[in-house]
Design a protein around this motif. Structure first.
Motif, PDB file in Angstrom:
ATOM      1  N   PHE A  45      -4.736   0.086   8.356  1.00 47.05           N
ATOM      2  CA  PHE A  45      -5.707   1.166   8.250  1.00 47.05           C
ATOM      3  C   PHE A  45      -7.064   0.715   8.789  1.00 47.05           C
ATOM      4  O   PHE A  45      -7.410  -0.463   8.687  1.00 47.05           O
ATOM      5  CB  PHE A  45      -5.860   1.616   6.795  1.00 47.05           C
ATOM      6  CG  PHE A  45      -4.598   2.189   6.215  1.00 47.05           C
ATOM      7  CD1 PHE A  45      -4.134   3.422   6.629  1.00 47.05           C
ATOM      8  CD2 PHE A  45      -3.879   1.503   5.253  1.00 47.05           C
ATOM      9  CE1 PHE A  45      -2.980   3.961   6.090  1.00 47.05           C
ATOM     10  CE2 PHE A  45      -2.727   2.027   4.708  1.00 47.05           C
ATOM     11  CZ  PHE A  45      -2.276   3.272   5.130  1.00 47.05           C
ATOM     12  N   THR A  46      -7.815   1.668   9.282  1.00 45.68           N
ATOM     13  CA  THR A  46      -9.147   1.330   9.800  1.00 45.68           C
ATOM     14  C   THR A  46     -10.117   1.153   8.638  1.00 45.68           C
ATOM     15  O   THR A  46      -9.882   1.679   7.541  1.00 45.68           O
ATOM     16  CB  THR A  46      -9.674   2.450  10.712  1.00 45.68           C
ATOM     17  OG1 THR A  46      -9.898   3.620   9.917  1.00 45.68           O
ATOM     18  CG2 THR A  46      -8.712   2.745  11.858  1.00 45.68           C
ATOM     19  N   PRO A  47     -11.219   0.443   8.866  1.00 40.23           N
ATOM     20  CA  PRO A  47     -12.227   0.297   7.809  1.00 40.23           C
ATOM     21  C   PRO A  47     -12.769   1.657   7.347  1.00 40.23           C
ATOM     22  O   PRO A  47     -13.017   1.850   6.155  1.00 40.23           O
ATOM     23  CB  PRO A  47     -13.317  -0.544   8.468  1.00 40.23           C
ATOM     24  CG  PRO A  47     -12.597  -1.328   9.515  1.00 40.23           C
ATOM     25  CD  PRO A  47     -11.520  -0.406  10.026  1.00 40.23           C
ATOM     26  N   ALA A  48     -12.924   2.600   8.267  1.00 37.55           N
ATOM     27  CA  ALA A  48     -13.419   3.935   7.890  1.00 37.55           C
ATOM     28  C   ALA A  48     -12.425   4.636   6.968  1.00 37.55           C
ATOM     29  O   ALA A  48     -12.819   5.285   5.989  1.00 37.55           O
ATOM     30  CB  ALA A  48     -13.675   4.778   9.135  1.00 37.55           C
TER      31      ALA A  48
ATOM     32  N   LYS B  84       0.634   5.071   0.561  1.00 40.41           N
ATOM     33  CA  LYS B  84       0.112   3.807   1.098  1.00 40.41           C
ATOM     34  C   LYS B  84       1.173   2.702   1.001  1.00 40.41           C
ATOM     35  O   LYS B  84       1.356   1.929   1.937  1.00 40.41           O
ATOM     36  CB  LYS B  84      -1.149   3.386   0.350  1.00 40.41           C
ATOM     37  CG  LYS B  84      -1.773   2.138   0.917  1.00 40.41           C
ATOM     38  CD  LYS B  84      -3.073   1.797   0.247  1.00 40.41           C
ATOM     39  CE  LYS B  84      -3.684   0.559   0.845  1.00 40.41           C
ATOM     40  NZ  LYS B  84      -4.944   0.207   0.245  1.00 40.41           N
ATOM     41  N   ARG B  85       1.876   2.638  -0.140  1.00 44.33           N
ATOM     42  CA  ARG B  85       2.934   1.626  -0.290  1.00 44.33           C
ATOM     43  C   ARG B  85       4.011   1.807   0.778  1.00 44.33           C
ATOM     44  O   ARG B  85       4.461   0.846   1.389  1.00 44.33           O
ATOM     45  CB  ARG B  85       3.559   1.712  -1.684  1.00 44.33           C
ATOM     46  CG  ARG B  85       2.753   1.014  -2.760  1.00 44.33           C
ATOM     47  CD  ARG B  85       3.511   0.942  -4.062  1.00 44.33           C
ATOM     48  NE  ARG B  85       3.790   2.259  -4.634  1.00 44.33           N
ATOM     49  CZ  ARG B  85       2.923   2.974  -5.332  1.00 44.33           C
ATOM     50  NH1 ARG B  85       1.706   2.538  -5.550  1.00 44.33           N
ATOM     51  NH2 ARG B  85       3.266   4.150  -5.821  1.00 44.33           N
ATOM     52  N   ARG B  86       4.426   3.050   1.006  1.00 46.63           N
ATOM     53  CA  ARG B  86       5.466   3.300   2.013  1.00 46.63           C
ATOM     54  C   ARG B  86       4.973   2.932   3.409  1.00 46.63           C
ATOM     55  O   ARG B  86       5.721   2.341   4.187  1.00 46.63           O
ATOM     56  CB  ARG B  86       5.922   4.760   1.964  1.00 46.63           C
ATOM     57  CG  ARG B  86       6.845   5.027   0.781  1.00 46.63           C
ATOM     58  CD  ARG B  86       7.478   6.377   0.856  1.00 46.63           C
ATOM     59  NE  ARG B  86       6.495   7.336   0.335  1.00 46.63           N
ATOM     60  CZ  ARG B  86       6.337   8.571   0.784  1.00 46.63           C
ATOM     61  NH1 ARG B  86       7.073   9.025   1.761  1.00 46.63           N
ATOM     62  NH2 ARG B  86       5.442   9.367   0.247  1.00 46.63           N
ATOM     63  N   ASN B  87       3.723   3.282   3.731  1.00 48.53           N
ATOM     64  CA  ASN B  87       3.181   2.945   5.046  1.00 48.53           C
ATOM     65  C   ASN B  87       3.076   1.440   5.226  1.00 48.53           C
ATOM     66  O   ASN B  87       3.324   0.922   6.310  1.00 48.53           O
ATOM     67  CB  ASN B  87       1.824   3.613   5.262  1.00 48.53           C
ATOM     68  CG  ASN B  87       1.958   5.088   5.522  1.00 48.53           C
ATOM     69  OD1 ASN B  87       3.011   5.572   5.900  1.00 48.53           O
ATOM     70  ND2 ASN B  87       0.881   5.824   5.306  1.00 48.53           N
ATOM     71  N   THR B  88       2.683   0.739   4.174  1.00 44.49           N
ATOM     72  CA  THR B  88       2.577  -0.722   4.232  1.00 44.49           C
ATOM     73  C   THR B  88       3.949  -1.345   4.460  1.00 44.49           C
ATOM     74  O   THR B  88       4.101  -2.263   5.259  1.00 44.49           O
ATOM     75  CB  THR B  88       1.935  -1.262   2.936  1.00 44.49           C
ATOM     76  OG1 THR B  88       0.671  -0.634   2.757  1.00 44.49           O
ATOM     77  CG2 THR B  88       1.754  -2.754   2.995  1.00 44.49           C
ATOM     78  N   GLN B  89       4.947  -0.831   3.743  1.00 39.02           N
ATOM     79  CA  GLN B  89       6.304  -1.351   3.906  1.00 39.02           C
ATOM     80  C   GLN B  89       6.831  -1.076   5.319  1.00 39.02           C
ATOM     81  O   GLN B  89       7.467  -1.923   5.931  1.00 39.02           O
ATOM     82  CB  GLN B  89       7.238  -0.742   2.867  1.00 39.02           C
ATOM     83  CG  GLN B  89       6.971  -1.227   1.466  1.00 39.02           C
ATOM     84  CD  GLN B  89       7.754  -0.453   0.426  1.00 39.02           C
ATOM     85  OE1 GLN B  89       8.395   0.552   0.723  1.00 39.02           O
ATOM     86  NE2 GLN B  89       7.671  -0.901  -0.824  1.00 39.02           N
TER      87      GLN B  89
ATOM     88  N   ALA C 209       5.045  -0.746   8.028  1.00 39.36           N
ATOM     89  CA  ALA C 209       4.323  -1.612   8.971  1.00 39.36           C
ATOM     90  C   ALA C 209       4.912  -3.017   8.954  1.00 39.36           C
ATOM     91  O   ALA C 209       4.963  -3.687   9.989  1.00 39.36           O
ATOM     92  CB  ALA C 209       2.843  -1.647   8.623  1.00 39.36           C
ATOM     93  N   LYS C 210       5.341  -3.479   7.775  1.00 34.06           N
ATOM     94  CA  LYS C 210       5.923  -4.821   7.684  1.00 34.06           C
ATOM     95  C   LYS C 210       7.280  -4.891   8.400  1.00 34.06           C
ATOM     96  O   LYS C 210       7.668  -5.942   8.904  1.00 34.06           O
ATOM     97  CB  LYS C 210       6.098  -5.217   6.222  1.00 34.06           C
ATOM     98  CG  LYS C 210       4.767  -5.517   5.530  1.00 34.06           C
ATOM     99  CD  LYS C 210       4.990  -5.875   4.076  1.00 34.06           C
ATOM    100  CE  LYS C 210       3.660  -6.127   3.376  1.00 34.06           C
ATOM    101  NZ  LYS C 210       3.838  -6.384   1.949  1.00 34.06           N
ATOM    102  N   LYS C 211       7.992  -3.766   8.411  1.00 35.40           N
ATOM    103  CA  LYS C 211       9.296  -3.723   9.067  1.00 35.40           C
ATOM    104  C   LYS C 211       9.151  -3.756  10.578  1.00 35.40           C
ATOM    105  O   LYS C 211      10.058  -4.174  11.284  1.00 35.40           O
ATOM    106  CB  LYS C 211      10.072  -2.459   8.661  1.00 35.40           C
ATOM    107  CG  LYS C 211      10.506  -2.459   7.215  1.00 35.40           C
ATOM    108  CD  LYS C 211      11.220  -1.166   6.889  1.00 35.40           C
ATOM    109  CE  LYS C 211      11.577  -1.093   5.421  1.00 35.40           C
ATOM    110  NZ  LYS C 211      12.182   0.207   5.086  1.00 35.40           N
ATOM    111  N   SER C 212       8.030  -3.287  11.101  1.00 33.78           N
ATOM    112  CA  SER C 212       7.831  -3.203  12.572  1.00 33.78           C
ATOM    113  C   SER C 212       7.587  -4.565  13.185  1.00 33.78           C
ATOM    114  O   SER C 212       7.142  -5.480  12.670  1.00 33.78           O
ATOM    115  CB  SER C 212       6.623  -2.319  12.880  1.00 33.78           C
ATOM    116  OG  SER C 212       6.851  -1.035  12.385  1.00 33.78           O
TER     117      SER C 212
END
Length: 68
Positions: free
Chosen positions: A1-4, A58-63, A65-68
């Motif tokens: 995610f961006t800082p903004a 957020k948890r799903r997006n984080t997971q 991103a880790k898979k990519s």
């Protein structure tokens, strides 16, 4: 995610925590700081609206991103 993005999420989270705190503190009192707004004529296109759990999203997006 961006800082903004992170800053926006943090702002919304902290503001909501204040609302919840005010709701808890006014329980049992006759008049409080928070007033619930209810539409007099609800928009029919929002009838099926379901709130989004931002923490879960957020948890799903984080997971993902880790898979990519």
């Amino acid at each position: 995610f961006t800082p903004a993005h992170e800053e926006n999420v943090r702002f919304i989270y902290e503001a909501w925590q204040c609302v919840e705190r005010d709701l808890r503190s006014q329980m049992g009192s006759e008049r409080g700081l928070v007033e619930e707004y209810v539409e007099k004529m609800p928009n029919p296109s929002l009838k099926a609206f379901k709130p989004v759990d931002l923490g879960d999203l957020k948890r799903r997006n984080t997971q993902d991103a880790k898979k990519s």
